[in-house]
Design a protein around this motif. Structure first.
Motif, mmCIF file in Angstrom:
data_model
loop_
_atom_site.group_PDB
_atom_site.id
_atom_site.type_symbol
_atom_site.label_atom_id
_atom_site.label_comp_id
_atom_site.label_asym_id
_atom_site.label_seq_id
_atom_site.Cartn_x
_atom_site.Cartn_y
_atom_site.Cartn_z
ATOM 1 N N GLN A 170 4.693 2.404 1.483
ATOM 2 C CA GLN A 170 5.739 2.860 0.570
ATOM 3 C C GLN A 170 6.286 4.204 1.045
ATOM 4 N N GLU A 171 5.399 5.054 1.522
ATOM 5 C CA GLU A 171 5.805 6.377 1.997
ATOM 6 C C GLU A 171 6.683 6.299 3.245
ATOM 7 N N ALA B 161 9.356 -0.160 1.042
ATOM 8 C CA ALA B 161 9.288 -0.906 -0.217
ATOM 9 C C ALA B 161 10.621 -1.575 -0.543
ATOM 10 N N SER C 281 -3.712 1.282 -3.177
ATOM 11 C CA SER C 281 -4.165 2.393 -2.344
ATOM 12 C C SER C 281 -4.499 2.004 -0.907
ATOM 13 N N SER C 282 -4.772 0.729 -0.641
ATOM 14 C CA SER C 282 -5.211 0.354 0.707
ATOM 15 C C SER C 282 -4.788 -1.073 1.053
ATOM 16 N N ILE D 116 1.987 -1.089 -6.346
ATOM 17 C CA ILE D 116 1.612 -0.142 -5.302
ATOM 18 C C ILE D 116 0.102 0.055 -5.383
ATOM 19 N N ARG E 89 -4.580 -4.430 -1.237
ATOM 20 C CA ARG E 89 -3.368 -5.260 -1.180
ATOM 21 C C ARG E 89 -3.738 -6.730 -1.042
ATOM 22 N N PRO F 13 0.830 -1.209 0.000
ATOM 23 C CA PRO F 13 0.000 0.000 0.000
ATOM 24 C C PRO F 13 0.868 1.264 0.000
ATOM 25 N N THR F 14 0.330 2.322 -0.560
ATOM 26 C CA THR F 14 1.036 3.605 -0.631
ATOM 27 C C THR F 14 1.517 4.056 0.737
ATOM 28 N N SER F 15 0.694 3.862 1.761
ATOM 29 C CA SER F 15 1.053 4.328 3.104
ATOM 30 C C SER F 15 2.341 3.693 3.602
#
Length: 193
Positions: A69-70, A74, A85-86, A83, A90, A65-67
């Motif tokens: 990755q940020e 990753a 969104s949630s 990637i 996933r 999820p993007t969260s």
């Protein structure tokens, strides 16, 4: 079976045997020509299983999820990294990409992932095998509880038998290959049945 999803901890745990089991699992998946699908992170047992599969020449697909990755979790050396969104997306994508689900030691997130795909199987949404790699008895108490749930009438034996367990990855992968899902999953009794 072409791909195996591995659920596992984002930490290493307190015993090095868990890291060894993750490495052995990743290596074996690759050597058997299977694709590893996992959560896409570079940390803990997740990173270990991916690194081992890559080192053995395997294909590794991560779904992150993007969260996460940020937070710079990753893994940047994968064959593919999706990637999403949630966490819900996933899990759905990991399930879609996988033919079986193998659970290494882990925490609440690891349990939740396995229990969700097992429940989907019980509901007849897929017919893919799932199971626990019971490294040094890590899952003994959980497996005993699942047996107790069955004994107490909250789970049918055929549904309990859908989730498998083995002490080593080679045996668990063989169990997956031999897996026969229930012909017609019926998970609840009603007055009409």
């Amino acid at each position: 079976m072409k791909s195996v999803c591995v659920f596992c901890g984002s930490s290493y745990g307190s015993n090095p045997v868990y890291t060894h089991a993750a490495s052995e699992t990743g290596t074996l998946i690759a050597k058997q020509g299977l694709t590893l699908v996992y959560g896409g992170a570079k940390v803990g047992l997740m990173g270990t299983v991916a690194d081992a599969a890559l080192a053995a020449g395997g294909e590794v697909i991560g779904v992150l999820p993007t969260s996460l990755q940020e937070k710079e979790l990753a893994h940047d050396g994968l064959s593919q990294l999706h990637i999403v969104s949630s966490m819900h997306e996933r899990k759905a994508q990991m399930a879609e990409l996988s033919d079986a689900f193998l659970t290494l030691p882990g925490g609440a997130g690891t349990m939740e992932e396995l229990f969700e795909v097992w429940t989907w199987g019980q509901l007849g949404l897929h017919n893919k095998p799932c199971g626990f790699l019971n490294t040094q008895g890590f899952y003994d108490k959980l497996l005993a509880f699942l047996d107790f749930q069955t004994q107490e009438g909250f789970m049918k034996p055929v549904m309990r038998d859908m989730v498998q367990a083995a002490d080593n990855p080679a045996d668990l992968l063989e169990m997956f290959r031999a897996y026969q899902p229930p012909a017609t999953p019926k998970w609840i009794e009603t007055d009409e049945t």
